[in-house]
Design a protein around this motif. Structure first.
Motif, short mmCIF file in Angstrom:
data_model
loop_
_atom_site.label_atom_id
_atom_site.label_comp_id
_atom_site.label_asym_id
_atom_site.label_seq_id
_atom_site.Cartn_x
_atom_site.Cartn_y
_atom_site.Cartn_z
N THR A 42 -5.05 -25.54 47.55
CA THR A 42 -4.57 -26.10 46.29
C THR A 42 -4.54 -24.99 45.24
N LYS A 43 -4.01 -25.31 44.06
CA LYS A 43 -3.95 -24.32 42.99
C LYS A 43 -5.34 -23.93 42.50
N ALA A 44 -6.27 -24.86 42.58
CA ALA A 44 -7.61 -24.59 42.07
C ALA A 44 -8.56 -24.08 43.14
N THR A 45 -8.50 -24.66 44.33
CA THR A 45 -9.52 -24.34 45.34
C THR A 45 -9.07 -24.82 46.72
N PRO A 46 -9.55 -24.19 47.78
CA PRO A 46 -9.30 -24.74 49.12
C PRO A 46 -10.21 -25.94 49.37
N ILE A 47 -9.70 -26.94 50.06
CA ILE A 47 -10.48 -28.13 50.41
C ILE A 47 -10.41 -28.31 51.92
N THR A 48 -11.57 -28.45 52.54
CA THR A 48 -11.64 -28.65 53.99
C THR A 48 -12.21 -30.03 54.28
N LEU A 49 -11.47 -30.81 55.04
CA LEU A 49 -11.92 -32.11 55.52
C LEU A 49 -12.08 -32.03 57.03
N GLY A 50 -13.20 -32.52 57.55
CA GLY A 50 -13.38 -32.42 58.98
C GLY A 50 -14.42 -33.37 59.54
N PHE A 51 -14.51 -33.38 60.85
CA PHE A 51 -15.53 -34.16 61.55
C PHE A 51 -15.99 -33.41 62.79
N GLU A 52 -17.16 -33.77 63.26
CA GLU A 52 -17.66 -33.21 64.52
C GLU A 52 -18.46 -34.29 65.23
N TYR A 53 -18.18 -34.45 66.51
CA TYR A 53 -18.91 -35.40 67.34
C TYR A 53 -19.62 -34.62 68.44
N ILE A 54 -20.93 -34.72 68.44
CA ILE A 54 -21.75 -34.06 69.47
C ILE A 54 -22.45 -35.16 70.26
#
Length: 439
Positions: A272-284
């Motif tokens: 984005t113009k202001a900041t990177p945004i990371t959305l995620g999940f992990e299943y162990i």
């Protein structure tokens, strides 16, 4: 005496290498990294009546890197200690000094080389194989690597081999004594074989890595177990979005138990113009409490930099291995500038990766808690970096049931300053000489 002798040998190596640097590449670097921590529920919930832990642990390193046309060497001397564990006036040192790295690499051709010795084995995002440099001691392997890297095809193939022994049977008896091949160092493999392949796509559109690893561990009855881990790690850039995934499957046998476990994670980073945004999940994967089979279904990221995943408070796979519970991690990460530094913010929602029961046999809720991590990073000088961090975890009844400790609200705060200067670099010295001649 042993520590002093090691230091003398290391200093002698440096002294001998400096003159040779005139015809090769020689670099001498150092690191001093004290980290002060306030722990009040770090790694596992604290209990009522417990006092927080407050201490400073320091890592100090001296690194020698040497590279000629046909070979390269690296020596890294390391000391790790808690402030105050040694008196001001002492004859015995309770600190821990040792060789962090000591390896040599021979370049057979422009694309193929052989590397042997004590070294960091680290790939991709370090989910399964990583250097664990957050820990002051780091993670090291004694291994032999066959390395093929071709910049033209943008491919890399590494094949690694290791076979560990200990000195419970001293040489020369070790060579033929009964039980001489038994490996008694806990928490380590007896033998390791792996292959890692990486392909970078054109125009830096992403990459694909494949991993196949076999770890052989010593059983108490002198037999050896083998567990295999297979991984697929894709990274794809689609416009301003970077998509990434980690897919691992474990099989094999530990003693008489079959292994059938997996890890699946994916995330998307939006610029984005202001900041990177990371959305995620992990299943162990974990193992259900009502699963009566002997199969091992809980995945274990055995040799990774686990501190970088599932929250900075290290509740999962760092220290406590999380038993058979497994974990589902839904997370949001971002980073933005604050003054002359940067602020990292991470939020994690944790759930169990399996069915867990309480003492009466009733099923516990899936939710384990929410964690918020904040880290401020600022470069004070080219070789000096300051980190200041604070984390809080609000646990649930499920978390305090399956873990030691009874407090649901837990905190951790820390600050770390890293001094990492280059003391001498033959390349830079040569550049300076050329500039003077031009003048």
């Amino acid at each position: 005496m042993k520590r002093i002798f090691t230091t003398y040998i290391f200093t002698l190596i440096v002294a001998l290498m400096v003159p040779v640097a005139l015809s090769a590449q020689f670099r001498l670097s150092a690191e001093v990294r004290p980290r002060t921590e306030l722990r009040n529920g770090f790694k596992t919930p604290t209990s009522s009546g417990f006092d927080p832990a407050f201490f400073t642990e320091q890592r100090s390193r001296l690194n020698v890197d040497f590279k000629d046309e046909k070979y390269a060497l690296r020596f890294s001397l390391q000391d790790v200690r808690i402030w105050g564990e040694v008196p001001q006036i002492f004859k015995e040192d309770a600190g821990t000094s040792f060789l962090s790295e000591a390896w040599g690499q021979y370049f057979v051709s422009e694309t193929f080389s052989v590397k042997a010795g004590r070294q960091i084995i680290s790939y991709d995002n370090q989910r399964f194989l990583g250097g664990l440099e957050w820990a002051q001691q780091g993670r090291r392997h004694d291994a032999l690597l066959f390395i093929n890297e071709n910049p033209k095809t943008r491919t890399k193939l590494h094949i690694g081999l290791a076979f560990n022994a200990d000195k419970d049977k001293l040489e020369p008896a070790y060579l033929q004594a009964p039980g001489a091949s038994f490996y008694s160092v806990g928490g380590n493999y007896k033998a390791l074989q792996y292959a890692w392949y990486n392909k970078t796509f054109a125009d830096k559109k992403g990459s694909l890595s494949l991993l196949a690893l076999n770890a052989m561990t010593q059983n108490p009855d002198s037999t050896v177990s083998s567990k295999q881990t297979f991984g697929i790690i894709p990274r794809v850039k689609a416009g301003k979005i970077m998509l990434a995934a980690d897919l691992y499957y474990q099989t094999g046998k530990i003693g008489e138990q079959n292994v059938n476990a997996f890890l699946a994670g994916a995330n998307a980073t939006f610029q984005t113009k202001a900041t990177p945004i990371t959305l995620g999940f992990e299943y162990i994967s974990g193992k259900d409490d009502d699963d009566t089979s002997s199969d091992i279904t809980n995945f274990s990221p055995d040799y990774g930099t686990n501190h970088a995943f599932n929250g900075l408070m290290d509740y999962f796979f760092v220290g406590p291995a999380n038993g058979n519970v497994g974990v589902i991690d839904l997370y949001l990460k971002t980073k933005f500038k604050v003054g002359k530094g940067a602020l990292l913010l991470h939020g994690h929602e944790f759930m169990t990766g399996s069915k867990q029961l309480d003492g009466e046999g009733s099923e516990l809720g899936k939710g384990m808690g929410f964690e918020l991590d904040a880290v401020y990073v600022r470069k004070l000088a080219p070789a000096v970096t300051l980190h200041v961090g604070a984390s809080a975890l609000l646990g649930t009844e499920t978390l305090t049931t399956i873990r030691p400790g009874n407090e649901k609200f837990n905190q951790w705060a820390w600050t770390m300053i890293t001094f990492k200067p280059t003391l001498f670099d033959s390349k830079e010295e040569e550049k300076k000489k050329k500039k003077k001649k031009k003048k």
